[in-house]
Write an enzyme that holds these catalytic residues in place. Structure first.
Site, PDB file in Angstrom:
ATOM      1  CE  LYS A 272      -1.783  -1.184  11.388  1.00 47.93           C
ATOM      2  NZ  LYS A 272      -0.950  -0.197  10.676  1.00 47.93           N
TER       3      LYS A 272
ATOM      4  CB  SER B  32      -5.530  -2.562  10.545  1.00 49.11           C
ATOM      5  OG  SER B  32      -6.159  -3.806  10.347  1.00 49.11           O
TER       6      SER B  32
ATOM      7  CE1 TYR C 188      -0.888  -4.781  11.415  1.00 48.65           C
ATOM      8  CE2 TYR C 188      -3.198  -5.370  11.709  1.00 48.65           C
ATOM      9  CZ  TYR C 188      -2.194  -4.794  10.952  1.00 48.65           C
ATOM     10  OH  TYR C 188      -2.507  -4.225   9.727  1.00 48.65           O
TER      11      TYR C 188
ATOM     12  CB  ILE D 163      -0.948  -0.040   1.218  1.00 47.16           C
ATOM     13  CG1 ILE D 163      -1.974  -1.176   1.028  1.00 47.16           C
ATOM     14  CG2 ILE D 163      -1.656   1.296   1.417  1.00 47.16           C
ATOM     15  CD1 ILE D 163      -2.774  -1.524   2.282  1.00 47.16           C
TER      16      ILE D 163
HETATM   17  N1  NAP Z   1      -2.856  -5.166   3.248  1.00 49.98           N
HETATM   18  C1  NAP Z   1      -3.909  -5.090   4.042  1.00 49.98           C
HETATM   19  O1  NAP Z   1      -4.932  -5.742   3.830  1.00 49.98           O
HETATM   20  C2  NAP Z   1      -3.878  -4.151   5.216  1.00 49.98           C
HETATM   21  C3  NAP Z   1      -5.031  -4.086   5.990  1.00 49.98           C
HETATM   22  C4  NAP Z   1      -5.055  -3.211   7.062  1.00 49.98           C
HETATM   23  C5  NAP Z   1      -3.953  -2.417   7.328  1.00 49.98           C
HETATM   24  N2  NAP Z   1      -2.836  -2.541   6.572  1.00 49.98           N
HETATM   25  C6  NAP Z   1      -1.699  -1.684   6.905  1.00 49.98           C
HETATM   26  O2  NAP Z   1      -1.200  -1.068   5.750  1.00 49.98           O
HETATM   27  C7  NAP Z   1       0.188  -0.778   5.914  1.00 49.98           C
HETATM   28  C8  NAP Z   1       0.948  -1.330   4.733  1.00 49.98           C
HETATM   29  O3  NAP Z   1       0.847  -2.743   4.776  1.00 49.98           O
HETATM   30  P1  NAP Z   1       0.962  -3.653   3.472  1.00 49.98           P
HETATM   31  O4  NAP Z   1      -0.184  -4.606   3.544  1.00 49.98           O
HETATM   32  O5  NAP Z   1       1.177  -2.826   2.283  1.00 49.98           O
HETATM   33  O6  NAP Z   1       2.255  -4.503   3.867  1.00 49.98           O
HETATM   34  P2  NAP Z   1       3.714  -4.642   3.203  1.00 49.98           P
HETATM   35  O7  NAP Z   1       3.612  -4.920   1.767  1.00 49.98           O
HETATM   36  O8  NAP Z   1       4.426  -5.621   4.070  1.00 49.98           O
HETATM   37  O9  NAP Z   1       4.345  -3.210   3.413  1.00 49.98           O
HETATM   38  C9  NAP Z   1       4.745  -2.777   4.677  1.00 49.98           C
HETATM   39  C10 NAP Z   1       5.810  -1.748   4.503  1.00 49.98           C
HETATM   40  O10 NAP Z   1       6.190  -1.296   5.815  1.00 49.98           O
HETATM   41  C11 NAP Z   1       7.595  -1.395   5.919  1.00 49.98           C
HETATM   42  N3  NAP Z   1       8.006  -1.581   7.298  1.00 49.98           N
HETATM   43  C12 NAP Z   1       7.599  -2.533   8.173  1.00 49.98           C
HETATM   44  N4  NAP Z   1       8.223  -2.360   9.350  1.00 49.98           N
HETATM   45  C13 NAP Z   1       9.020  -1.292   9.213  1.00 49.98           C
HETATM   46  C14 NAP Z   1       9.930  -0.617  10.064  1.00 49.98           C
HETATM   47  N5  NAP Z   1      10.143  -1.035  11.324  1.00 49.98           N
HETATM   48  N6  NAP Z   1      10.574   0.479   9.601  1.00 49.98           N
HETATM   49  C15 NAP Z   1      10.388   0.902   8.332  1.00 49.98           C
HETATM   50  N7  NAP Z   1       9.561   0.305   7.471  1.00 49.98           N
HETATM   51  C16 NAP Z   1       8.898  -0.788   7.904  1.00 49.98           C
HETATM   52  C17 NAP Z   1       7.980  -2.567   5.049  1.00 49.98           C
HETATM   53  O11 NAP Z   1       9.355  -2.495   4.761  1.00 49.98           O
HETATM   54  P3  NAP Z   1      10.272  -3.799   4.491  1.00 49.98           P
HETATM   55  O12 NAP Z   1      10.238  -3.978   2.997  1.00 49.98           O
HETATM   56  O13 NAP Z   1      11.615  -3.407   4.994  1.00 49.98           O
HETATM   57  O14 NAP Z   1       9.660  -4.948   5.248  1.00 49.98           O
HETATM   58  C18 NAP Z   1       7.089  -2.297   3.852  1.00 49.98           C
HETATM   59  O15 NAP Z   1       7.642  -1.293   3.034  1.00 49.98           O
HETATM   60  C19 NAP Z   1       0.606  -1.406   7.243  1.00 49.98           C
HETATM   61  O16 NAP Z   1       0.608  -0.424   8.267  1.00 49.98           O
HETATM   62  C20 NAP Z   1      -0.490  -2.418   7.494  1.00 49.98           C
HETATM   63  O17 NAP Z   1      -0.661  -2.694   8.868  1.00 49.98           O
HETATM   64  C21 NAP Z   1      -2.768  -3.382   5.514  1.00 49.98           C
END
Ligand code: NAP
Length: 328
Positions: free
Chosen positions: A218, A186, A214, A56
């Protein structure tokens, strides 16, 4: 909103699955006649987004760059962050995309990012706290805080308050004249409240479940939005949830969930839609301290027993202030 549109939106919201999947977004977009932002909606704007190596955050950064913003991407791995920034710039037709390195869960690293960013003299009118992860095992940050809270609550709070004067100064030139901060929360937060006895999940004697930690982190992001809206003048603070999107994070942490919901998961760009809307829509900028999903303000309580009293919020804020005091 027209009554018919409102009715459809509410019907989707009642059933979680309909609302959070791509069905919710696609029906709402169609029925609500959502419009795309103007192609230059973010021209002259300067936006920082954390967690841009995938999912995202990467989609939000690409969308902002395409709309004309100068984008400051932040990731914890310098090489992957720089490669992603270059690919985002190319996907946006040669936009200006900077790469910054910081581990959001490490307060020293966040402090360095803020210091370096301020020293570089860039403007900044918008900040998107997207970095996050669901951890299978209890992990501690370099400062000894539970890592989920450190990454999604403590680090983002320190970063925002370090940059708040710059945000307010840069945001004064916007219409309306206010900077924007967006916490990517989330829908999982609906299942948990803030633990009044242990607001930062510091106690290790209570067992650990990644999904609970988590959801609590959130929940804290959402509960705090209103407090931060008052604490940082000149800054509109929003929390939103993206629904369920197919991202590397979901693939890694929730493989069964991904298998079951596969075709109904949103694309990362769909997950990023409300982030971009909050940065571009003047009506959203006129509000602060709210919680959004699919371009509309949403309730923060769905499950009995998850509401947070003002006293518990006070404890949460005090615990955060305590944790951040050495870094201020
Ligand atoms: N996908 C869903 O359905 C969903 C639903 C609800 C909420 N969310 C939220 O949306 C956000 C993005 O999630 P996503 O689903 O796109 O997951 P993702 O593809 O795993 O992306 C997460 C990003 O956060 C980075 N990250 C994690 N821990 C970090 C840290 N300590 N310092 C710096 N960067 C860090 C990761 O970097 P690395 O590449 O280094 O790991 C990656 O760039 C998150 O906050 C997640 O909780 C997602």
């Amino acid at each position: 909103m027209e009554p018919w549109t409102d009715l459809v939106d509410r019907a989707l919201e009642v059933g979680v699955v309909g609302s959070f999947t791509n069905v919710g977004l696609r029906v709402r977009r169609r029925v609500g006649r959502w419009t795309d932002p103007a192609p230059d909606a973010l021209a002259g704007r300067s936006v920082m987004i954390t967690g841009t190596t995938s999912g995202i955050g990467r989609a939000a950064a690409t969308a902002c760059a395409r709309l004309g913003a100068t984008v400051h991407t932040v990731g914890r791995d310098p090489e992957r962050t720089a490669v992603a920034a270059q690919e985002i710039a190319e996907a946006a037709g040669g936009a200006t995309v900077h790469a910054w390195t910081a581990d959001l869960g490490d307060l020293a690293s966040v402090r360095t990012l803020a210091t370096d960013f301020l020293a570089a003299g860039h403007p900044l009118d918008s900040l998107v706290h997207n970095a996050g992860a669901l951890l299978a095992r209890r992990t501690l940050s370099p400062q000894g805080h539970e890592a989920t809270v450190a990454t999604m609550v403590l680090g983002p709070t320190l970063l925002t308050e370090s940059l708040a004067p710059l945000l307010a100064a840069s945001g004064a030139a916007l219409v309306p004249p206010i900077a924007r901060v967006v916490f990517v929360a989330s829908g999982g937060m609906y299942l948990q409240g803030v633990d009044a006895a242990d607001p930062l999940g510091e106690r290790s004697d209570r067992g650990y479940r990644g999904t609970v930690a988590y959801a609590r982190a959130k929940r804290a992001q959402v509960v705090l939005t209103d407090r931060w809206a008052h604490r940082w003048p000149g800054v509109a603070v929003h929390a939103m949830h993206p629904g369920w999107a197919a991202t590397p994070g979901v693939h890694e942490s929730l493989p069964r969930f991904e298998r079951v919901l596969g075709p109904w998961l949103r694309t990362p760009t769909e997950g990023a839609d409300t982030i971009v809307w909050l940065l571009t829509d003047p009506a959203a900028a006129g509000m602060s301290g709210r919680f959004w999903h699919d371009r509309r303000e949403r309730t923060t309580i769905r499950v009995p027993g998850t509401a947070t009293s003002p006293g518990t919020t006070d404890r949460l804020v005090a615990a955060i202030d305590d944790a951040l005091s050495p870094w201020r």
